[in-house]
Structures are given as C-alpha cells and as structure tokens.
Design a protein around this motif. Structure first.
Motif, PDB file in Angstrom:
ATOM      1  N   LYS A  61     -21.067  -0.275  -6.255  1.00 17.33           N
ATOM      2  CA  LYS A  61     -19.721  -0.733  -5.745  1.00 17.33           C
ATOM      3  C   LYS A  61     -18.751  -0.881  -6.701  1.00 17.33           C
ATOM      4  CE  LYS A  61     -21.137  -5.796  -5.975  1.00 17.33           C
ATOM      5  NZ  LYS A  61     -21.142  -6.818  -5.199  1.00 17.33           N
ATOM      6  N   ASP A  62     -17.474  -1.152  -6.292  1.00 25.29           N
ATOM      7  CA  ASP A  62     -16.350  -1.285  -7.480  1.00 25.29           C
ATOM      8  C   ASP A  62     -16.057  -0.012  -8.203  1.00 25.29           C
ATOM      9  OD1 ASP A  62     -15.975  -3.973  -6.498  1.00 25.29           O
ATOM     10  OD2 ASP A  62     -17.770  -4.658  -7.954  1.00 25.29           O
ATOM     11  N   ASP A 114      -9.486   3.955  -0.178  1.00 24.66           N
ATOM     12  CA  ASP A 114      -9.348   3.047   0.785  1.00 24.66           C
ATOM     13  C   ASP A 114      -9.822   3.233   2.275  1.00 24.66           C
ATOM     14  OD1 ASP A 114      -7.361   4.772   1.705  1.00 24.66           O
ATOM     15  OD2 ASP A 114      -5.529   3.728   1.188  1.00 24.66           O
ATOM     16  N   ASP A 119     -15.105  -0.968  -2.982  1.00 21.39           N
ATOM     17  CA  ASP A 119     -15.615  -2.165  -3.266  1.00 21.39           C
ATOM     18  C   ASP A 119     -17.259  -2.283  -2.722  1.00 21.39           C
ATOM     19  OD1 ASP A 119     -15.094  -2.597  -0.846  1.00 21.39           O
ATOM     20  OD2 ASP A 119     -14.077  -4.725  -1.149  1.00 21.39           O
ATOM     21  N   SER A 164     -21.085   3.270 -13.071  1.00 22.29           N
ATOM     22  CA  SER A 164     -20.679   3.670 -11.618  1.00 22.29           C
ATOM     23  C   SER A 164     -21.876   4.307 -10.967  1.00 22.29           C
ATOM     24  CB  SER A 164     -19.534   4.321 -11.958  1.00 22.29           C
ATOM     25  OG  SER A 164     -18.303   3.817 -12.541  1.00 22.29           O
TER      26      SER A 164
END
Length: 665
Positions: A61-62, A114, A119, A164
């Motif tokens: 995530k993130d 998006d 996240d 990541s």
C-alpha cells in the motif's frame, strides 16, 4: 530517492500462493519461471523471453505518486520491462512499459491511481499473448496494447523498489484466465472491483462509450437484418495512438431490436496476428445465409492494406479468411480501406467500393476516390475504374450505399464530415443536393442502416481529445424530393425529470414575459431575458416565432448572472445558419466547426430542442436538421434568451433535467 534492491532472478519452480489465493502451487500449470519475495536472497539469473510472458507484481500500500517500482534492462541498458508511477493525462497513474525489438519506444499501459486506490495493496499483472498485451490490477483488465516483435532480452539485474514491492513472479508463457483470476483471489468480488476501477457499465444509448480510462467509440458501421440493428464500431484506446500510432483498432459489437435494450457481443473482428496494425472500418453484408464482414487490415510494415472478409453463420461469431485483394494501379495501394459492398440489381454483380487515391491524378491533391471492384460470388474480385472522384482534398472515407424508395444514395466522408449523393440509377450518375451533409463537423464519419418500420438510423462518433469518442445516433429522414435530413431517434433521447421552474427576469426594456413565453423586440440592438439557473445537464424545448428580417436570436447557457461567458446557440435566419459559439467570440469569427448552413424556413415558426449532457451539446431544429459538438468547461449555470436587430417570441418553453439512462430506463 526510492530505496531499491538489485536482483538477479533464477528458475525457482512454483509460485507459492498468497493468503486468499486459489492457486494450486503443485499444479504443473502453476509452475513459474522465477519468483522473488521481499527479504529473500536474490537468485542467480533471469530467463530470456521471446513472445509470451506473464509478470505478476504484488505491490504494498501507499504507492508513491512518481518513481520506478520495477525495472528490468537489457545488456545495452534499455528497459525491457518497467513498472512505475507518474502522470498520464495530468492524473497520477500506475504505469507499465514493455519494449520490443520492433520499435525504439516501449509500449505504455496505465491506470489512474485514484481509480484503483493508492493507499491499498494491489496485485498487478502484465500479460503478453504475442498479439496483445494486457494490464490487470486485482484481476480487472484496466488497459491493453498490441505489440509486435520479440521482447528485449532482459539480461541485466532486475531493480525493485524495496518499499513498494512485496513479491515478483515471472512466467515464460501467458497464463490462462483461471490462472489470472487465482492471482487476485479468484472470481469473488471481481464485478465489484470492475465497477470501482472502471466505473459502472452504462446502458448503450445516445453519447455512449465503453467504460474505462482510455476507451472510445471510433468509426461506426451499423447493419440491420431480420429485425435486429447491429452496431459494429472500431474499439479505440488512446485516441488512435495504440501500437505506436497504428491504431490497433478492432471491430466491437452491440445490437438491439428496439434501440432501447442492447446486447453486448464478443469482439467481432479482433487483432489475432501481430502483423495486423489495425482492423480498419468496413461494412457488413448478408447473402445466402452468411454474414460477411468486409474490412481492410493496416499492416505493421507499411505494406499496402489488405482487403479482407470475415464470415459468420449467426452474425455474432466471425471467422477470418485469407485476404481477398490489394489495390493496384491506377490506384495508390497504401490507403485502400473502408470497403462497402452492395449488389447491383440488374446484373447481379457485387460491387465493392474502397477508399483510396489515384496514383497520378490530373489535378494535384484532388485524386481521392472510391475504387471499385466487382465479383460474381463475393470471393473473386476484379478491379474496375473509379466509382467516383468527388474532387475534394483528401480521400473520401467510410463509404456507405443504400436504396430507399426508389432513390440510391452514396455516402462518403471528407475531413470526417459525411456527405451524400443521390441518383435514380444504382450506379449513378450522382447528383449533389443543396444540403449534402447530415450534421455539423463534430459528427464524424456517419454511416447508416435500415431499421424496423421503414426507418433509417445513422451512427457517428463525437471526438473526445482526438480520434474516437462517444457514439452519436441520428434518424435519417427522407423528404418528398428524395433529399435527406436528420433528427433525434425518439427511443434514444435521454430520460428527463420533472419540469424545472423558470425564473423569467427581463434584463432590457425590449424583453417581456407572458405565460410560459418570452417576447424580445430588438429593432436596433440586443435584448435579453434571464431564465434563471439551469441544471448542468438538461433538455430544453421551445417554439420560436421570428419576425421577417430578424438578424439573429438564440439561447445562452452556462453563463454568469450578468450574461457573461457561456455558450450561445445562435439562429441566423438571413444567412440560414445555426451555430454554437463561445459567447465572447468576435463578430467576424464564424466558428465553422460548430455550425450548419442552408437551414431554411427559419423566418417562419419552428421548434428547436437543445440537449446538454456533461460536455456534449446537441441541437435538433424542427425535426429536420441536427448539430452536435462539445462544450468548453464552465462552472456557471445561468441561462438567457436573446435577440438582435429584429423581433422574436419563444413559446411553450420546457426545461427538464436529464436523469440516468436512455428514455424508458
């Protein structure tokens, strides 16, 4: 700077499934070429891949808004495979790149962050089937490309963003559909993720396009048979930029019996060979129980386009066949495309008309023509003299041909604008009517098909940022003299809500208000009245009564409270012109890309309908002429009526907000 680790991967056997994965690690089909997990020691080497490949990356995530997540380079330092984040069309996106030896630049696929959520963790899969490259996120197909050539041999170490990436797995083959689903927890929840990532699947209707981020309707090829209206269309990604600009279009397919309820069908003519640069526009023809899909294939190597046919027994599932023909002299073979086929009733011969140029025209740049081929059996084609040389710059694209009540019609597009010719004889001579266009320049390459009840329906596309956009439907009307016009098909007018109350407020002394009516007397200036705030998407209808000699009048919407800014719908009876124009456009600016001419009888009472949906504006004048275009963005919502140098009254004014779905939904 992102912290990374350099890995050299080796054959490790099987991919161990993550929590919730349905993959059986002991299955031979589950065997992976290489696998690496965070915290493990790097293996020794990476395999050489040629065509097929599947790369699965489990992202934490993130994700960062920009930067490399994974890079695998060849010995010359060129990135063979790259996963990164960055901006695409001004939106932070997850990006996958794959390079081949065919072109110096890699193919790029992407999905907005998006849309998928930056996240939360994601399973990202890049699958190469040879003729198609796919990007999946959590099992959802979010983007496609169409490669050719061999994959670069990624011999250098693989660089992975340690913060990541949790796991990397590489196969030297294309995983099947069941295996792909297993990487993201199986089919459970896939439909919900598709709706979240791609947006909900909206019903086919006016201004429809397939869901997705870079997906558009291209050239439309309507066809009608046995009560069913088929819409074949070029499925476009990236506004014709796929496959290094070759387009990589394919024939997509939806159909209906009533224009209200549509069925989605499999891709009718897909790209199945990496040599196919694009499946171009064409036409469908039915004969002796067989459906023929005629089209041209744009080739990767720039060789002349090949005229082809696919056939079907049910009109849904088509099979490809070897090429039928390639144009030769006196035609220029390169642009030979967009075939349409019809049968001449006297001789029984089949005629194929093809977009091309004369190789050596008598007038420079005016040799665009429709080549002609004839056949006794739809299999063996003989080249003939040009069917028509219209004399316009460029080529006459996307031809259409039909007979209606004793008139024969030939349609072709120049610069995207569909024009028609008419004749009492099936092979001409062809007459040009006074009004030879169907719509404004925004309705690109309109083609038509019959429909139930002796009707005829046209389909075009409204561009969105380049080639391809939203489908636009038109009902074709035939006048007593054989000339044609257009109106909105009633079944495809978007559904509306209750009437919006209008707050009439005269802004000048020459404006007056009656019962749901407005009169504007402007003998030597501009008079206007406010209707108040309008819905952002709406349908407005009104009856107009202009006095003789009135210069112009119309409607302004999406303006501010002082009638500043916004868009004008302007009627000019003296010039027989209707146009859409920014309100601040100078008086000498015609805005020809959003106008139609020879709209007669505007000095007499007539009705107009205006439909605004998001950034689309569509106008129908008296059920006989139409004009569609896109709007510039504006946050304002005020609406006004105006007149200059003349008198006009607007009666029976109705304003309704649009609701979701087409009429009846």
């Amino acid at each position: 700077m992102m912290k990374s680790v350099v890995l050299t991967l080796a054959l490790l056997g099987c991919l161990a499934p993550s929590a919730g994965s349905a993959e059986d690690a002991s299955s031979p089909e589950a065997s992976a070429k290489v696998v690496w997990r965070a915290g493990e020691a790097p293996p020794a080497s990476l395999p050489v891949l040629k065509k097929a490949m599947t790369l699965a990356v489990r992202c934490r995530k993130d994700l960062p808004p920009a930067g490399d997540l994974l890079v695998w380079k060849d010995e010359q330092g060129r990135a063979a495979v790259r996963l990164l984040t960055g901006e695409v069309m001004a939106r932070p996106s997850l990006i996958a790149e794959l390079a081949t030896d065919a072109r110096p630049t890699p193919l790029r696929l992407s999905v907005p962050l998006d849309a998928i959520g930056a996240d939360v963790p994601h399973d990202v899969v890049l699958r190469n089937l040879g003729s198609r490259l796919e990007l999946f996120v959590d099992g959802v197909l979010v983007d496609e490309e169409w490669p050719y050539g061999s994959l670069l041999a990624g011999q250098a170490p693989l660089t992975v963003g340690a913060k990541s990436i949790e796991q990397v797995t590489l196969w030297d083959r294309s995983l099947n559909e069941d295996e792909l689903r297993s990487l993201s927890g199986g089919a459970s929840g896939l439909a919900g993720r598709e709706d979240r990532y791609l947006g909900p699947q909206t019903p086919v209707g006016q201004y429809w396009r397939p869901r997705g981020f870079n997906v558009h309707v291209g050239d439309c090829m309507p066809f009608f048979h046995e009560g069913r209206f088929h819409l074949f269309y070029l499925f476009d990604r990236r506004n014709h930029k796929s496959k290094w600009g070759l387009g990589a279009h394919q024939w997509a397919h939806v159909s209906t019996t009533d224009l209200g309820h549509w069925e989605h069908h499999p891709m009718a003519v897909p790209i199945t060979d990496e040599k196919e640069g694009s499946i171009c526009t064409g036409s469908t023809f039915f004969h002796d129980g067989i459906y023929y899909g005629f089209y041209a294939v744009r080739m990767n190597d720039g060789s002349p386009a090949q005229l082809c046919a696919s056939t079907s027994d049910d009109g849904i599932h088509f099979s490809k066949h070897p090429p039928l023909a390639t144009l030769t002299a006196p035609y220029s073979p390169g642009p030979g495309r967009d075939p349409v086929v019809f049968r001449e009733p006297v001789t029984g011969l089949f005629h194929m008309l093809v977009t091309t140029d004369l190789a050596d025209p008598p007038l420079a740049k005016r040799g665009g023509c429709l080549a002609q081929l004839v056949s006794p059996d739809l299999q063996h084609w003989e080249q003939r003299e040009p069917f028509i040389v219209p004399g316009y710059p460029g080529t006459p694209e996307c031809p259409d041909y039909f007979e209606w009540h004793g008139w024969y019609y030939l349609v072709f597009s120049n610069g995207g604008v569909a024009r028609y010719r008419m004749s009492r004889q099936p092979l001409g001579p062809w007459l040009r009517p006074i009004v030879d266009v169907f719509d404004g320049p925004g309705a690109i390459v309109l083609k038509t098909a019959a429909f139930t009840g002796d009707r005829r329906i046209g389909a075009a596309f409204l561009p969105a940022g380049g080639y391809g956009g939203n489908v636009v439907f038109r009902e074709i009307i035939q006048n007593a003299d054989g000339t044609l016009g257009t109106k909105w098909p009633a079944e495809l007018v978007p559904a509306t809500g209750a009437l919006t109350a209008l707050a009439f407020q005269p802004l000048t002394a020459g404006a007056s208000v009656g019962t749901n009516a407005v009169a504007l007397r402007a003998p030597q200036g501009l008079e206007a009245i406010s209707l108040g705030s309008a819905p952002r998407s709406f349908l407005l209808r009104a009856r107009v009564r202009p006095a003789p000699g009135t210069s112009y009048f119309g409607l302004r919407f999406r303006a501010d409270a002082k009638m500043q800014g916004g868009v004008e719908v302007r009627f000019e009876p003296l010039r027989e012109k209707v146009g859409l124009r920014p309100a601040d456009l100078g008086p000498a600016d015609e805005n020809e890309s959003k106008a139609i001419y020879n709209v007669g009888a505007m000095d007499q009472p007539f009705t107009f309908e205006l439909l605004v949906k998001d950034d689309v504006v569509d106008l129908c004048v008296d059920g006989r002429r139409t004009l569609v275009a896109r709007l510039d963005a504006s946050p304002a919502l005020e609406m006004f009526l105006f007149a200059q140098n003349g008198e006009v009254s607007f009666e029976n004014i109705e304003l309704r907000p649009l609701s979701e779905g087409p009429r009846g939904k």
